[in-house]
Design an enzyme around this catalytic site. Structure first.
Site, PDB file in Angstrom:
ATOM      1  NE  ARG A  74      17.246 -30.032 -35.035  1.00 60.22           N
ATOM      2  CZ  ARG A  74      16.890 -31.267 -34.755  1.00 60.22           C
ATOM      3  NH1 ARG A  74      16.006 -31.513 -33.801  1.00 60.22           N
ATOM      4  NH2 ARG A  74      17.379 -32.293 -35.424  1.00 60.22           N
TER       5      ARG A  74
ATOM      6  CE1 TYR B  47      26.063  -5.996 -28.005  1.00 63.00           C
ATOM      7  CE2 TYR B  47      26.146  -8.153 -29.067  1.00 63.00           C
ATOM      8  CZ  TYR B  47      25.491  -7.226 -28.268  1.00 63.00           C
ATOM      9  OH  TYR B  47      24.258  -7.537 -27.752  1.00 63.00           O
TER      10      TYR B  47
ATOM     11  CG  ASP C  36      27.809  -7.087 -35.388  1.00 68.28           C
ATOM     12  OD1 ASP C  36      26.829  -6.668 -36.030  1.00 68.28           O
ATOM     13  OD2 ASP C  36      27.798  -7.221 -34.147  1.00 68.28           O
TER      14      ASP C  36
ATOM     15  CE  LYS D 229      20.887  -4.607 -31.214  1.00 73.81           C
ATOM     16  NZ  LYS D 229      21.173  -5.821 -30.443  1.00 73.81           N
TER      17      LYS D 229
END
Length: 399
Positions: free
Chosen positions: A63, A117, A189, A214
């Site tokens: 993890r 967003y 962001d 993206k």
């Protein structure tokens, strides 16, 4: 992590060389895919020694990653001067949500740009509200006047610049300066520009968030988020992510790292093609406002010129005298543009967007329906021809 001397490298070199430590790559160019949940120890003493550190580069348990994830995180950290580290998340929304959870607690207030967003708004208005955290929205063009909104419980500001639907460019340095003086943490962001065109921490941001889905990945085949911060918030960010069990697969990390190596050349092509198409659209009689930060009509254009070193391939434009039905006919007539969410991949996309329904602090004053374009890596002349053909199907609003 040790300093690899990345500060002396040009940005294009950083994206190619970042994170490629010899100990991780061995005799090959890219760090291999290390798949494993269990990390084995030589003995009990070695096992117990592993509890003394919580850094990338030390095996502990799956993890916490392996060389595949560590390499990508280090490469992204090197792209943000002044950063202490980067955490990886399974999506951009996870990156935003976990960042906010790392810095907020019940009773706090957060300010969010009104151009946020939609999933950011949803998380703030629903999940954070259930935690007793208040969300308020501000005009994205507020700049230093954001101080007028500060209250005793204001603990964080979430910016998005440019806005991913309406593309207002915020005065991020002014907002960060005001926030820092008031002891308020700033989050950005930064997906549209990435640190390649806007090194967020250098401009005063505390926590830089990127939907790596993206432009970092660039090939529309991996979901991932990344958050980079300086030393003040690094431990808190890392512990929160680990407590929430956030981890990305080594296979996805490998694909994201492979995409990163071509980020610079891809962004430059996205930029050039999008600008050519945006200028072409400005001259079309069917088009009203073109919302591209590099064009003078876009809100915050002067700030973009001052703070950014480039523009990516995402922008919107307004159809004149249109309605939703005529907009749909236009989009449906496109053949090279896919219809779908997301952006930043090699393929061009077109999407109808309606920002008015997402505004609460400001009113969207657009005169016609908006179309958002992701300009991919196709030849821009072919994309222009496709748009021109689609305009033949556009006849404005129907009586």
């Amino acid at each position: 992590m040790a300093d690899n001397g990345s500060g002396s490298k040009k940005p294009a070199t950083q994206v190619v060389t970042g994170g490629r430590r010899k100990i991780w790559t061995g005799a090959v160019v890219n760090p291999p895919v290390w798949r494993g949940s269990t990390h084995l120890y030589d003995d009990v003493a070695h096992l117990r020694d592993g509890l003394k550190s919580n850094d990338d580069g030390r095996f502990f348990y799956g993890r916490r990653g392996s060389p595949t994830q560590w390499s990508l995180a280090e490469a992204l950290t090197e792209m943000e001067p002044g950063a202490a580290g980067t955490m990886l998340y399974p999506s951009g929304v996870a990156a935003i949500s976990c960042s906010l959870l790392a810095v907020l607690q019940p009773g706090d207030e957060i300010l969010l740009t009104d151009s946020s967003y939609d999933p950011s708004r949803s998380f703030a208005d629903a999940f954070l509200k259930r935690m007793g955290i208040t969300a308020r929205y501000y005009d994205p063009m507020i700049g230093a006047d954001i101080t007028d909104l500060f209250g005793p419980d204001t603990k964080a500001i979430l910016m998005e610049s440019p806005g991913s639907l309406t593309f207002e460019v915020q005065d991020v340095p002014a907002i960060c300066k005001a926030a820092r003086a008031a002891g308020i943490v700033t989050l950005l962001d930064n997906t549209w520009a990435t640190s390649r065109f806007f090194p967020a921490l250098e401009h005063g941001v505390d926590i830089a968030i990127t939907a790596a889905t993206k432009y970092i990945v660039g090939h529309s085949d991996v979901m991932m988020g990344a958050v980079t911060t300086h030393s003040k918030y690094w431990t808190r960010l890392r512990r929160t992510a680990q407590q929430l069990g956030q981890v990305v697969s080594p296979d996805d990390a490998y694909l994201a790292a492979r995409g990163l190596r071509t980020l610079d050349v891809r962004l430059r092509q996205h930029e050039a093609s999008a600008l050519k198409i945006a200028h072409w659209l400005k001259d079309r009689p069917e088009v009203g406002l073109v919302l591209h930060p590099a064009l003078p009509d876009c809100p915050g254009h002067e700030i973009w010129k001052r703070d950014f070193s480039g523009a990516s391939g995402l922008f919107s434009f307004e159809l004149s005298d249109g309605d939703d039905r005529s907009r749909a006919a236009f989009i449906d007539a496109l053949s090279l543009f896919g219809i779908g969410y997301s952006w930043g991949g090699f393929e061009s996309l077109a999407l109808p967007v309606d920002p008015a329904k997402h505004r609460t602090a400001t009113e969207w004053a657009g005169k016609g329906p908006l179309v958002r374009l992701n300009i991919g890596l196709e030849d821009p002349d072919d994309l222009i021809a496709d748009l021109a053909k689609a305009f033949e199907h556009y006849h404005g609003a129907k009586p």
